[in-house]
Design an enzyme around this catalytic site. Structure first.
Site, PDB file in Angstrom:
ATOM      1  N   GLU A 192     -61.599  23.162  14.717  1.00  0.00           N
ATOM      2  CA  GLU A 192     -62.923  23.812  14.588  1.00  0.00           C
ATOM      3  C   GLU A 192     -63.246  24.723  15.770  1.00  0.00           C
ATOM      4  OE1 GLU A 192     -65.906  20.857  13.588  1.00  0.00           O
ATOM      5  OE2 GLU A 192     -65.031  20.573  11.612  1.00  0.00           O
ATOM      6  N   GLU A 311     -60.558  18.132   6.526  1.00  0.00           N
ATOM      7  CA  GLU A 311     -61.725  17.254   6.698  1.00  0.00           C
ATOM      8  C   GLU A 311     -62.621  17.443   5.485  1.00  0.00           C
ATOM      9  OE1 GLU A 311     -63.920  17.115  10.392  1.00  0.00           O
ATOM     10  OE2 GLU A 311     -62.105  17.578  11.545  1.00  0.00           O
TER      11      GLU A 311
HETATM   12  O1  AHR Z   1     -64.913  13.990  11.382  1.00  0.00           O
HETATM   13  C1  AHR Z   1     -65.925  14.050  12.337  1.00  0.00           C
HETATM   14  C2  AHR Z   1     -65.985  15.399  13.054  1.00  0.00           C
HETATM   15  O2  AHR Z   1     -66.360  16.383  12.150  1.00  0.00           O
HETATM   16  C3  AHR Z   1     -64.681  15.914  13.606  1.00  0.00           C
HETATM   17  O3  AHR Z   1     -64.413  15.438  14.876  1.00  0.00           O
HETATM   18  C4  AHR Z   1     -64.905  17.386  13.654  1.00  0.00           C
HETATM   19  O4  AHR Z   1     -63.731  18.119  13.517  1.00  0.00           O
HETATM   20  C5  AHR Z   1     -65.911  17.649  12.552  1.00  0.00           C
HETATM   21  O5  AHR Z   1     -66.976  18.402  13.000  1.00  0.00           O
END
Ligand code: AHR
Length: 521
Positions: A192, A311
């Site tokens: 990110e 994610e």
């Molecule tokens: O999954 C939780 C968090 O969400 C992770 O660390 C990050 O990559 C995202 O913002």
């Protein structure tokens, strides 16, 4: 370990009376989307909260093995079927020095983790995690730090993990007790990097340049690896789209996947609107795939960049609680952060997200349910206590178990509804996979709060098929949850099934439900 089924007859809950609607699915053996990469059923463990400490690792727990890993947790992970686990972050990785996590445990430093305002003790590092992943039946997808660090340290960790011997870092690995390389095949180029919350946030151009150089150097050390460049941290970022274009312009030829991240929430209790959020997910996937292909054309490239949805989940239940925890216990080890308790409607959205991933299996080759244990997770533990499956565990387990092989196009003809953000949301959301043994699994979410569906499935060219099972997840209360003392409150049961005649199945799909229909030759 959860039972797979609870029969509807034994279910003490009374079923409501519903009306009946009609929908139709058309499938053909030759309507192929693509092969489902088993890595579509990946997950994620970050050094965050109680994912590692108190989750997978709890020395002294009655279920701990000789290395301190909880065998009950491993049992759930194995049953869930998780072929790849992203590690060690997440936001955490942007301040992480991999060297801190290898070598004798007593020499490993304690570090302040600026991502989650906790203290990282480094008791579990690469060697320990690799042993755990072996036990869990998973491969590692390793994220390197391109936030506070750069291409040089990324190259070094590839040498440490994958080079056989005879160099500084490979020999260091051997001295640390691991002769054989870890052979990690999949590497994330940071995490990110567009987000202001990230240590070492970058502009798209800056990041693209760094990702390009890191990926080149990492692949020069081990040409068999694949790399994932960071896309936007959500489709809601103001830079979404432009970020992908600019960063890919810098690194397109040297990377293999672009990441997508997306979490959904239902803070207002609008269930139909919440269940429609996969319309956004579908759009997100199509947009990123289109951008990859636009950059490919611009560069007259033959290289195809695919997508890693590394994610995805529902995330919002724990937000207020986390603020309180930070007020009270900032910098403590293993704070109970991001411990969302998932309800039945969350399981339906997760089911619909899985359907969306299968439907896009030609471009989404990798996906990681974020996360796996305790932290926005399908599996929960209590320190010193039990381990249980949250509601979202079940659709994931079903998709991972039955959603392999070839993803088939499903033409869905369903009545639709409108909600705040979308028009024409089909009540019936569906995807299908054809396995090597000829069995066909149809996954289906009925988004209708009130009505049951009579679902006709036209199998066309499949020949004789029998309905082997109808696995159903349903609860009359959308807010129903599983807890340590009532772990089977929301659990799969036998569905009502239906009949199959002349290549057409007619199945009853209860209102608000997740169904897996297993057809066998
Ligand atoms: O999954 C939780 C968090 O969400 C992770 O660390 C990050 O990559 C995202 O913002």
């Amino acid at each position: 370990m959860p039972e797979m089924h609870r029969s509807m007859e034994n279910n003490p809950r009374k079923r409501k009376e519903y009306n009946m609607k009609n929908a139709k699915l058309i499938m053909d053996r030759d309507f192929v989307i693509g092969t489902v990469d088993k890595r579509l059923y990946g997950s994620f463990i970050e050094h965050l909260g109680r994912a590692v400490y108190g989750g997978i690792y709890e020395p002294g727990h009655p279920q701990a093995d000789e290395d301190g890993f909880r065998k009950d947790v491993i049992g759930f992970v194995r049953e869930m079927g998780v072929p790849v686990v992203r590690y060690p972050g997440g936001n955490f990785v942007s301040g992480f020095n991999w060297e801190d996590s290898v070598g004798p445990k007593e020499l490993r430093p304690k570090r302040l983790d600026l991502a989650w305002f906790t203290t990282e003790t480094n008791e579990v590092g690469l060697h320990e995690f690799a042993d755990w992943a072996d036990e869990a039946g998973s491969e590692i997808m390793y994220a390197v730090n391109l936030g506070s660090r750069g291409p040089e340290q990324a190259r070094d960790i590839v040498e440490y993990a994958n080079h056989p011997s005879g160099s500084k870092y490979s020999d260091m690995r051997i001295a640390n007790g691991r002769e054989k390389p870890f052979g990690i095949k999949l590497w994330c180029l940071g995490n990110e990097m567009d987000g202001p919350w990230q240590m070492g946030q970058k502009s798209a151009r800056e990041y693209g340049r760094i990702a390009n150089e890191a990926s080149k150097m990492m692949k020069w050390v081990d040409p068999t690896i694949e790399t994932v460049a960071c896309g936007s941290s959500s489709s809601e970022m103001p830079t979404f789209g432009a970020w992908e274009m600019e960063m890919l312009d810098e690194c397109y030829e040297n990377i293999d996947y672009v990441s997508l991240h997306r979490y959904y929430a239902n803070p207002t209790g609008d269930t139909p609107g919440f269940l429609a959020r996969t319309m956004d997910m579908e759009d997100f996937i199509r947009s990123v795939a289109a951008i990859c292909d636009a950059v490919k054309s611009k560069k007259r490239s033959k290289h195809v960049v695919n997508l890693s949805f590394d994610e995805w989940n529902v995330w919002y239940h724990s937000s207020e609680q986390d603020k309180e925890i930070w007020k009270r216990d900032k910098w403590n080890r293993a704070l109970p952060l991001l411990e969302d308790i998932y309800n039945f409607e969350d399981a339906l959205l997760v089911g619909s997200m899985l359907i969306t991933l299968i439907r896009n299996a030609d471009r989404v080759r990798i996906a990681c349910l974020a996360q796996l244990v305790n932290v926005i997770a399908p599996i929960m533990t209590r320190n010193g206590g039990g381990c249980w499956a949250q509601t979202i565990y079940y659709p994931f387990m079903h998709a991972s178990r039955f959603g392999r092989g070839t993803a088939l196009k499903v033409l869905v003809d369903s009545p639709t509804y409108s909600c705040a953000d979308y028009d024409q949301v089909p009540y019936i959301d569906a995807a299908a996979a054809l396995a090597d043994d000829g069995s066909v699994s149809v996954f289906c979410v009925n988004r209708d709060m009130e009505d049951e569906f009579e679902l006709e499935i036209d199998f066309r060219s499949f020949g004789e098929l029998k309905l082997d099972r109808h696995i159903l997840l349903h609860h009359d209360d959308v807010k129903a949850v599983n807890t340590e003392s009532d772990p089977m409150n929301v659990a799969p049961q036998e569905g009502p099934g239906g009949v199959i005649e002349n290549g057409k199945a007619t199945i009853r799909i209860p209102a608000l439900s997740w169904s897996v229909l297993r057809f066998v030759p």
